[in-house]
Design a protein around this motif. Structure first.
Motif, PDB file in Angstrom:
ATOM      1  N   VAL A  97       0.835  -1.206   0.000  1.00 38.71           N
ATOM      2  CA  VAL A  97       0.000   0.000   0.000  1.00 38.71           C
ATOM      3  C   VAL A  97       0.870   1.255   0.000  1.00 38.71           C
ATOM      4  O   VAL A  97       0.609   2.207  -0.740  1.00 38.71           O
ATOM      5  N   VAL A  98       1.903   1.256   0.836  1.00 39.60           N
ATOM      6  CA  VAL A  98       2.814   2.408   0.889  1.00 39.60           C
ATOM      7  C   VAL A  98       3.544   2.571  -0.436  1.00 39.60           C
ATOM      8  O   VAL A  98       3.671   3.685  -0.972  1.00 39.60           O
ATOM      9  N   ALA A  99       4.017   1.450  -0.997  1.00 38.10           N
ATOM     10  CA  ALA A  99       4.725   1.508  -2.279  1.00 38.10           C
ATOM     11  C   ALA A  99       3.806   2.011  -3.383  1.00 38.10           C
ATOM     12  O   ALA A  99       4.216   2.805  -4.239  1.00 38.10           O
ATOM     13  N   LEU A 100       2.562   1.549  -3.366  1.00 40.81           N
ATOM     14  CA  LEU A 100       1.589   1.989  -4.363  1.00 40.81           C
ATOM     15  C   LEU A 100       1.338   3.485  -4.258  1.00 40.81           C
ATOM     16  O   LEU A 100       1.283   4.189  -5.279  1.00 40.81           O
ATOM     17  N   ALA A 101       1.192   3.987  -3.036  1.00 39.51           N
ATOM     18  CA  ALA A 101       0.951   5.417  -2.835  1.00 39.51           C
ATOM     19  C   ALA A 101       2.122   6.238  -3.382  1.00 39.51           C
ATOM     20  O   ALA A 101       1.911   7.261  -4.060  1.00 39.51           O
ATOM     21  N   CYS A 102       3.337   5.787  -3.114  1.00 41.52           N
ATOM     22  CA  CYS A 102       4.523   6.498  -3.625  1.00 41.52           C
ATOM     23  C   CYS A 102       4.546   6.487  -5.149  1.00 41.52           C
ATOM     24  O   CYS A 102       4.834   7.513  -5.796  1.00 41.52           O
ATOM     25  N   PHE A 103       4.238   5.327  -5.725  1.00 37.45           N
ATOM     26  CA  PHE A 103       4.227   5.220  -7.193  1.00 37.45           C
ATOM     27  C   PHE A 103       3.180   6.144  -7.807  1.00 37.45           C
ATOM     28  O   PHE A 103       3.447   6.827  -8.810  1.00 37.45           O
ATOM     29  N   LEU A 104       1.978   6.180  -7.219  1.00 37.47           N
ATOM     30  CA  LEU A 104       0.906   7.004  -7.767  1.00 37.47           C
ATOM     31  C   LEU A 104       1.239   8.497  -7.688  1.00 37.47           C
ATOM     32  O   LEU A 104       0.958   9.255  -8.624  1.00 37.47           O
ATOM     33  N   VAL A 105       1.831   8.909  -6.584  1.00 34.13           N
ATOM     34  CA  VAL A 105       2.219  10.318  -6.452  1.00 34.13           C
ATOM     35  C   VAL A 105       3.280  10.669  -7.493  1.00 34.13           C
ATOM     36  O   VAL A 105       3.188  11.708  -8.170  1.00 34.13           O
ATOM     37  N   ALA A 106       4.273   9.805  -7.641  1.00 36.27           N
ATOM     38  CA  ALA A 106       5.337  10.054  -8.622  1.00 36.27           C
ATOM     39  C   ALA A 106       4.767  10.097 -10.038  1.00 36.27           C
ATOM     40  O   ALA A 106       5.139  10.952 -10.851  1.00 36.27           O
ATOM     41  N   ASN A 107       3.858   9.171 -10.331  1.00 38.89           N
ATOM     42  CA  ASN A 107       3.239   9.153 -11.653  1.00 38.89           C
ATOM     43  C   ASN A 107       2.398  10.399 -11.899  1.00 38.89           C
ATOM     44  O   ASN A 107       2.380  10.949 -13.009  1.00 38.89           O
ATOM     45  N   GLY A 108       1.710  10.854 -10.841  1.00 39.49           N
ATOM     46  CA  GLY A 108       0.895  12.055 -10.973  1.00 39.49           C
ATOM     47  C   GLY A 108       1.736  13.275 -11.304  1.00 39.49           C
ATOM     48  O   GLY A 108       1.340  14.124 -12.107  1.00 39.49           O
ATOM     49  N   VAL A 109       2.901  13.359 -10.685  1.00 39.64           N
ATOM     50  CA  VAL A 109       3.823  14.467 -10.972  1.00 39.64           C
ATOM     51  C   VAL A 109       4.283  14.397 -12.431  1.00 39.64           C
ATOM     52  O   VAL A 109       4.335  15.416 -13.137  1.00 39.64           O
ATOM     53  N   THR A 110       4.587  13.182 -12.897  1.00 42.76           N
ATOM     54  CA  THR A 110       5.004  13.002 -14.292  1.00 42.76           C
ATOM     55  C   THR A 110       3.894  13.397 -15.252  1.00 42.76           C
ATOM     56  O   THR A 110       4.129  14.070 -16.264  1.00 42.76           O
ATOM     57  N   ASN A 159      -5.683  14.198 -15.608  1.00 44.34           N
ATOM     58  CA  ASN A 159      -4.254  13.898 -15.557  1.00 44.34           C
ATOM     59  C   ASN A 159      -3.721  13.799 -14.134  1.00 44.34           C
ATOM     60  O   ASN A 159      -2.638  13.258 -13.909  1.00 44.34           O
ATOM     61  N   LEU A 160      -4.468  14.339 -13.173  1.00 44.76           N
ATOM     62  CA  LEU A 160      -4.014  14.345 -11.785  1.00 44.76           C
ATOM     63  C   LEU A 160      -4.620  13.220 -10.948  1.00 44.76           C
ATOM     64  O   LEU A 160      -4.396  13.160  -9.740  1.00 44.76           O
ATOM     65  N   LEU A 161      -5.373  12.322 -11.565  1.00 46.04           N
ATOM     66  CA  LEU A 161      -6.069  11.279 -10.804  1.00 46.04           C
ATOM     67  C   LEU A 161      -5.108  10.366 -10.051  1.00 46.04           C
ATOM     68  O   LEU A 161      -5.376   9.991  -8.906  1.00 46.04           O
ATOM     69  N   SER A 162      -4.002   9.984 -10.665  1.00 43.13           N
ATOM     70  CA  SER A 162      -3.057   9.107  -9.958  1.00 43.13           C
ATOM     71  C   SER A 162      -2.440   9.828  -8.768  1.00 43.13           C
ATOM     72  O   SER A 162      -2.255   9.238  -7.696  1.00 43.13           O
ATOM     73  N   LEU A 163      -2.130  11.120  -8.928  1.00 47.18           N
ATOM     74  CA  LEU A 163      -1.599  11.910  -7.816  1.00 47.18           C
ATOM     75  C   LEU A 163      -2.609  11.999  -6.679  1.00 47.18           C
ATOM     76  O   LEU A 163      -2.267  11.786  -5.507  1.00 47.18           O
ATOM     77  N   LEU A 164      -3.867  12.273  -7.011  1.00 49.29           N
ATOM     78  CA  LEU A 164      -4.909  12.382  -5.991  1.00 49.29           C
ATOM     79  C   LEU A 164      -5.135  11.050  -5.284  1.00 49.29           C
ATOM     80  O   LEU A 164      -5.352  11.018  -4.065  1.00 49.29           O
TER      81      LEU A 164
END
Length: 336
Positions: free
Chosen positions: A69-82, A93-98
């Protein structure tokens, strides 16, 4: 062995449902329930293992999801920034970040509830976790079945290869996302031609947006012809404005030519399963295939597709989420 009976029954229902129609969302739910009941049955067997081995397995069962869960959250935030950097800061475009930030917020709330001992915070946390578990379960069902659905291959002859449109660059040029669909459509077309039986028509589908100079179908057709497809093998549906209209209006063209037509619909891979559900609703006789999408684009796009499916089934989903909310309120009141 009795513990495996529910999983076996659910898997049998899944197989029957898929055989009936691959394009149903209930297939995804049945697949998810099969894995859940199978996992429970396997965990039940852990008690028969030696103490140390059983303990390690039980620890892994709880530790792996927590770390995941923690790894997924980090990945989603990083992807959202990208996504924000490459595609802009639109909500889609910001859904993964949110989503990543929402996971971190829920984790922080859980830690707060454990640290303060507040009944109110604990009740709120329990409610949100239950809703999150339900939504996450549906999302994983959607993700797993969409992956399986994406493995579909074209078998036999088809009369049409329908390619769904998307926005144009500069009002008249095909963007990379749409070009991916067109290349996939050409691959299917060329494979059908190589069979030497029947040459399918390439049906481009998409109307003219308010900010576009030409209809998407026209730009798509010109792209195909420039790539070597004979003009007489290309047909246009140039009035649609949404995916639903793409499918309904394309079906009318195909059915008007041949009521017994068979087609393949092409879109991007993240959109294929939802488009298949919409094709079923529109009465289109054919499956939907997906074309490749840039890796960084896929997470937000997939979340957007899931949100759309969730809302389409809002009566059931909102009722369940509302019930979980009420349960959380009740538990908080009783514990006060």
């Amino acid at each position: 062995m009795v513990a495996f009976v529910p999983a076996a029954l659910l898997f049998a229902l899944f197989c029957v449902s898929v055989r009936e129609d691959r394009r149903r969302f209930r297939n995804a739910v049945l697949l998810g329930l099969t894995f859940v009941t199978l996992s429970i049955a396997l965990l039940y067997q852990v008690r028969h293992l030696p103490g140390a081995l059983g303990g390690l397995i039980a620890l892994a069962v709880f530790l792996v999801p927590s770390v995941g869960v923690v790894a997924l959250a980090c990945f989603l935030v990083a992807n959202g920034v990208t996504m924000a950097r490459k595609e802009g800061r639109s909500l889609g475009n910001l859904l993964s970040l949110l989503a990543g930030l929402a996971i971190f917020a829920l984790l922080a709330l859980t830690i707060t509830a454990m640290g303060t001992g507040s009944t109110e915070i604990a009740g709120l946390t329990f409610m949100l976790i239950m809703i999150a578990v339900y939504v996450s379960f549906l999302f994983l069902c959607f993700l797993a079945y969409a992956f399986l659905y994406g493995r579909i291959k074209v078998r036999g002859d088809v009369d049409y290869v329908v390619m769904l449109g998307s926005g144009l660059i500069g009002g008249d040029r095909v963007p990379p996302l749409l070009a991916s669909r067109l290349r996939k459509g050409m691959e299917i077309y060329e494979a059908q031609v190589a069979r030497g039986r029947k040459v399918p028509l390439l049906l481009t589908s998409g109307g003219k947006g308010s900010d576009e100079k030409v209809a998407e179908a026209r730009a798509m057709a010109d792209w195909l012809i420039a790539e070597g497809v004979p003009a007489e093998h290309v047909r246009l549906e140039d009035r649609s404005r949404t995916t639903a209209e793409n499918l309904v209006l394309s079906r009318k063209i195909m059915a008007g030519d041949d009521p017994d037509y068979r087609c393949v619909v092409v879109t991007n891979n993240f959109h294929a399963f939802r488009a298949a559900m919409m094709a079923r609703k529109a009465g289109v006789n054919g499956q939907v295939l997906g074309s490749p999408t840039a890796a960084y684009f896929w997470p937000s796009a997939t979340i957007r597709e899931f949100v759309a499916v969730f809302v389409e089934h809002r009566a059931v989903n909102f009722a369940i989420c509302g019930s979980l909310f009420a349960l959380g309120v009740l538990i908080t009141v009783l514990a006060s």
